[in-house]
Design an enzyme around this catalytic site. Structure first.
Site, PDB file in Angstrom:
ATOM      1  CE1 TYR A  12      -2.614   2.804   3.074  1.00 26.65           C
ATOM      2  CE2 TYR A  12      -3.206   2.980   0.746  1.00 26.65           C
ATOM      3  CZ  TYR A  12      -3.291   3.447   2.048  1.00 26.65           C
ATOM      4  OH  TYR A  12      -4.056   4.562   2.333  1.00 26.65           O
ATOM      5  CB  ILE A  13       2.982   2.907   2.560  1.00 25.84           C
ATOM      6  CG1 ILE A  13       1.802   2.967   3.530  1.00 25.84           C
ATOM      7  CG2 ILE A  13       3.815   4.185   2.650  1.00 25.84           C
ATOM      8  CD1 ILE A  13       2.179   2.963   4.997  1.00 25.84           C
ATOM      9  CG  ASP A  32       6.170  -6.782  -2.160  1.00 26.13           C
ATOM     10  OD1 ASP A  32       5.817  -5.657  -1.803  1.00 26.13           O
ATOM     11  OD2 ASP A  32       5.665  -7.839  -1.703  1.00 26.13           O
ATOM     12  CG  LEU A  34       4.205 -10.809  -4.901  1.00 31.15           C
ATOM     13  CD1 LEU A  34       3.942 -11.701  -6.120  1.00 31.15           C
ATOM     14  CD2 LEU A  34       3.705  -9.394  -5.169  1.00 31.15           C
ATOM     15  CB  SER A 125       4.614   2.688  13.353  1.00 32.45           C
ATOM     16  OG  SER A 125       3.325   2.847  13.909  1.00 32.45           O
ATOM     17  CE1 TYR A 150       2.691  -1.476  13.628  1.00 29.93           C
ATOM     18  CE2 TYR A 150       3.808  -2.863  12.020  1.00 29.93           C
ATOM     19  CZ  TYR A 150       3.344  -1.619  12.426  1.00 29.93           C
ATOM     20  OH  TYR A 150       3.546  -0.529  11.616  1.00 29.93           O
ATOM     21  CE  LYS A 154       6.902  -1.020  11.308  1.00 34.55           C
ATOM     22  NZ  LYS A 154       7.574  -1.151  10.002  1.00 34.55           N
ATOM     23  CG  ASN A 200      -5.604  -0.504  10.047  1.00 36.70           C
ATOM     24  OD1 ASN A 200      -4.790  -0.873   9.254  1.00 36.70           O
ATOM     25  ND2 ASN A 200      -5.381  -0.526  11.357  1.00 36.70           N
ATOM     26  NE  ARG A 294      -8.476  -1.421  17.800  1.00 33.70           N
ATOM     27  CZ  ARG A 294      -8.114  -1.024  16.575  1.00 33.70           C
ATOM     28  NH1 ARG A 294      -8.423  -1.751  15.513  1.00 33.70           N
ATOM     29  NH2 ARG A 294      -7.490   0.121  16.402  1.00 33.70           N
ATOM     30  N   GLY A 296      -5.822  -1.930  23.848  1.00 32.39           N
ATOM     31  CA  GLY A 296      -4.600  -1.361  23.265  1.00 32.39           C
ATOM     32  C   GLY A 296      -4.797  -0.005  22.619  1.00 32.39           C
TER      33      GLY A 296
HETATM   34  C1  WQD Z   1      -8.219   4.026  14.329  1.00 31.56           C
HETATM   35  C2  WQD Z   1      -9.401   4.296  15.249  1.00 31.56           C
HETATM   36  C3  WQD Z   1     -10.069   2.418  16.581  1.00 31.56           C
HETATM   37  C4  WQD Z   1     -11.548  -0.088  13.343  1.00 31.56           C
HETATM   38  C5  WQD Z   1      -2.992   1.265  13.561  1.00 31.56           C
HETATM   39  C6  WQD Z   1      -1.648   0.741  13.964  1.00 31.56           C
HETATM   40  C7  WQD Z   1      -0.592   1.746  13.608  1.00 31.56           C
HETATM   41  C8  WQD Z   1      -0.683   2.110  12.146  1.00 31.56           C
HETATM   42  C9  WQD Z   1      -2.074   2.572  11.783  1.00 31.56           C
HETATM   43  C10 WQD Z   1       0.994   0.866  10.947  1.00 31.56           C
HETATM   44  C11 WQD Z   1      -9.208   3.670  16.625  1.00 31.56           C
HETATM   45  C12 WQD Z   1     -11.181   2.844  15.621  1.00 31.56           C
HETATM   46  C13 WQD Z   1     -10.982   0.966  14.039  1.00 31.56           C
HETATM   47  C14 WQD Z   1     -12.922  -0.393  13.515  1.00 31.56           C
HETATM   48  C15 WQD Z   1     -13.108   1.423  15.069  1.00 31.56           C
HETATM   49  N1  WQD Z   1      -0.312   1.026  11.333  1.00 31.56           N
HETATM   50  N2  WQD Z   1     -11.756   1.706  14.879  1.00 31.56           N
HETATM   51  N3  WQD Z   1     -13.654   0.383  14.375  1.00 31.56           N
HETATM   52  O1  WQD Z   1      -5.127   1.579  15.769  1.00 31.56           O
HETATM   53  O2  WQD Z   1      -4.809   4.085  15.332  1.00 31.56           O
HETATM   54  O3  WQD Z   1      -3.264   2.435  14.284  1.00 31.56           O
HETATM   55  O4  WQD Z   1      -2.986   1.535  12.176  1.00 31.56           O
HETATM   56  O5  WQD Z   1       1.935   1.552  11.162  1.00 31.56           O
HETATM   57  O6  WQD Z   1       0.654   1.174  13.892  1.00 31.56           O
HETATM   58  O7  WQD Z   1      -1.639   0.582  15.354  1.00 31.56           O
HETATM   59  O8  WQD Z   1      -5.619   2.600  13.488  1.00 31.56           O
HETATM   60  O9  WQD Z   1      -7.473   2.376  11.913  1.00 31.56           O
HETATM   61  O10 WQD Z   1      -7.025   0.470  13.540  1.00 31.56           O
HETATM   62  O11 WQD Z   1      -7.987   2.616  14.364  1.00 31.56           O
HETATM   63  O12 WQD Z   1     -13.785   2.117  15.843  1.00 31.56           O
HETATM   64  O13 WQD Z   1     -13.481  -1.349  12.911  1.00 31.56           O
HETATM   65  O14 WQD Z   1     -10.569   3.707  14.697  1.00 31.56           O
HETATM   66  O15 WQD Z   1     -10.605   2.099  17.851  1.00 31.56           O
HETATM   67  O16 WQD Z   1      -9.749   4.544  17.588  1.00 31.56           O
HETATM   68  P1  WQD Z   1      -4.757   2.683  14.841  1.00 31.56           P
HETATM   69  P2  WQD Z   1      -7.055   1.942  13.263  1.00 31.56           P
END
Ligand code: WQD
Length: 340
Positions: A12-13, A32, A34, A125, A150, A154, A200, A294, A296
Site C-alpha cells: 500500500y504505502i 516484494d 507478495l 510508526s 508489531y 518497530k 483498520n 478495543r 490497546g
Molecule cells: C483508528 C481508530 C479504533 C476499526 C494502527 C496501527 C498503527 C498504524 C495505523 C501501521 C481507533 C477505531 C478501528 C474499527 C473502530 N499502522 N476503529 N472500528 O489503531 O490508530 O493504528 O494503524 O503503522 O501502527 O496501530 O488505526 O485504523 O485500527 O484505528 O472504531 O473497525 O478507529 O478504535 O480509535 P490505529 P485503526
C-alpha cells in the site's frame, strides 16, 4: 540517476511511494515477496507511470535472493517497507512478527554494508510512542511501552538501526514515524487492499460504504474526547509517499547519522468525524453501531509536524475530505480489491 531500492514496494504505502520517487526523477527497483499484496499492482503502476519497474519477487529474509538484487542494480538508497504490519495478527503469531520484521531489516542492512549503500529510510510508526498521553507527539517524546508485538518490532528496529549507524559512520539512517495512513492515488488504480476483514478504520468504513461489509462497529464512545470517540492523525498516503521522497533527498545531503521524523498532518480527527467525512464523500449513510473499547487503543494520537516541515521541507497538503474521496474512488473502481 540515483537508484532507490524499495522493499515492500508492491504494498500500500510502498506502491504510492514508487510513484512519487519516479515523479521526482529517481530510478526505482522493487523487491516484494507478495505476502500482503498482489502482482496486479505492478500493472497498475505501469498504467500510472508509463513504465514497468524492475521487480524482484523475493523475501527480504532470503540473503541469497536479496544479494541478486544488489548484484544486478547499482543501488544508492533503500526504503525498507517490507514487513508484517497487522496489529491484531501480531498478538496471535508474535514469533512470526519478530522473526520476519527483524530478520528482514538485518538482512537488508547487511547487504547494504556489503555493497557500500549508505542511505536507509526505515518505515517506523507512531505506535513506538506507546500508551503515552503526552500529545501531540514530538520526535523527542519518550518511546513508550508498545501494546503489541508489531509495535515492539518497530521499537526494536529503531534501536538496532541506531546501533548499526553508530558502528558504520558512513551510513545515514532516517526513521519515519507514520501516523495513520489512509486514502488512495487520485487515479483510483491503487489503494489499500487488505486481505480478509480489515482491522483498520478506513478500509473498514470503505467496505461498509461499498456494501461489501454490513456495519461498522465503533470501538468505544466513552473516551475523554470532544465526542467520546478516539482521535487520530490521519495522513493521505500520497502525502506520506512525498515524505519519503523528501527523506531520501535529505539523506543525500546530510551528514546526520540518524534522523527521526513524524509524518502526520498535526490535525486530529475523531472516529465520528471520520464517518461523517466519508458519508459526505460517498453520498450516503455509513451504517455503524457503538461497541466496547478495543484493547490497546489510546484516546488521542496526533503529531507535532514542525521538525519534518523545517528540516525536510515536508508538509501534508491533503485534508480528511481528500482522504475520504480518494478512498471512495478506489473502492468504487475496485469493489473487490485487486485480482490475485
Ligand atoms: C483508528 C481508530 C479504533 C476499526 C494502527 C496501527 C498503527 C498504524 C495505523 C501501521 C481507533 C477505531 C478501528 C474499527 C473502530 N499502522 N476503529 N472500528 O489503531 O490508530 O493504528 O494503524 O503503522 O501502527 O496501530 O488505526 O485504523 O485500527 O484505528 O472504531 O473497525 O478507529 O478504535 O480509535 P490505529 P485503526
Amino acid at each position: 540517476m540515483s537508484t532507490v531500492l524499495v522493499t515492500g514496494g508492491n504494498g500500500y504505502i510502498g506502491s504510492h511511494t514508487v510513484i512519487e520517487l519516479d515523479k521526482s526523477g529517481y530510478d526505482v527497483v522493487i523487491a516484494d515477496n507478495l505476502a500482503n499484496s498482489k502482482m496486479e499492482v505492478q500493472n497498475r503502476l505501469e498504467k500510472i507511470c508509463g513504465k514497468r519497474f524492475r521487480f524482484y519477487n523475493v523475501d527480504c529474509c532470503d540473503i541469497d535472493a536479496m544479494r541478486k538484487v544488489f548484484n544486478e542494480n547499482k543501488i544508492d538508497s533503500v526504503i525498507h517497507f517490507a514487513g508484517l504490519k497487522a496489529v491484531g495478527e501480531s498478538v496471535r503469531i508474535p514469533l512470526d512478527y519478530y522473526q520476519n520484521n527483524i530478520d528482514s531489516m538485518i538482512t537488508v542492512a547487511r547487504l547494504m554494508a556489503e555493497y557500500n549503500v549508505r542511505n536507509l529510510v526505515f518505515s517506523s510508526s507512531a505506535t513506538v510512542y506507546g500508551m503515552s498521553e503526552d500529545v501531540p507527539f514530538t520526535e523527542e517524546s519518550p518511546l513508550g511501552v508498545c501494546t503489541n508485538p508489531y509495535g515492539w518490532t518497530k521499537w526494536m528496529l529503531e534501536q538496532i538501526l541506531r546501533d548499526y549507524a553508530k558502528a558504520n559512520p558512513d551510513v545515514r539512517v532516517c526513521l519515519l514515524r507514520y501516523f495513520n495512513p489512509v486514502g488512495a492515488h487520485e487515479s483510483g488504480l491503487i489503494g489499500e487492499d487488505p486481505r480478509g476483514i480489515p482491522n483498520n478504520l478506513f478500509p473498514y468504513i470503505s467496505k461498509v460504504a461499498g456494501g461489501t461489509l454490513e456495519c461498522l462497529t465503533v470501538f468505544g464512545d466513552d473516551y475523554p474526547t470532544r465526542d467520546g470517540t478516539c482521535i487520530r492523525d490521519y495522513i493521505h498516503v500520497c502525502d506520506l509517499a512525498q515524505g519519503h521522497v523528501k527523506a531520501i533527498d535529505y539523506l543525500c545531503r546530510t551528514d546526520e547519522s540518524v534522523s527521526v521524523f513524524n509524518l502526520g498532518t498535526g490535525d486530529g480527527t475523531t472516529v465520528k468525524e471520520a464517518i461523517a467525512a466519508f458519508e459526505k464523500a460517498c453520498g450516503h449513510e455509513i451504517k455503524h453501531v457503538f461497541g466496547p473499547r478495543r484493547a490497546g487503543d489510546i484516546a488521542v494520537s496526533f503529531a507535532k509536524t514542525d521538525k519534518a516541515e523545517k528540516i525536510l521541507g515536508f508538509k501534508a497538503k491533503y485534508d480528511i475530505n481528500d482522504m475520504c474521496s480518494s478512498c471512495w474512488k478506489w473502492q468504487t473502481m475496485n469493489p473487490k480489491g485487486l485480482e490475485d
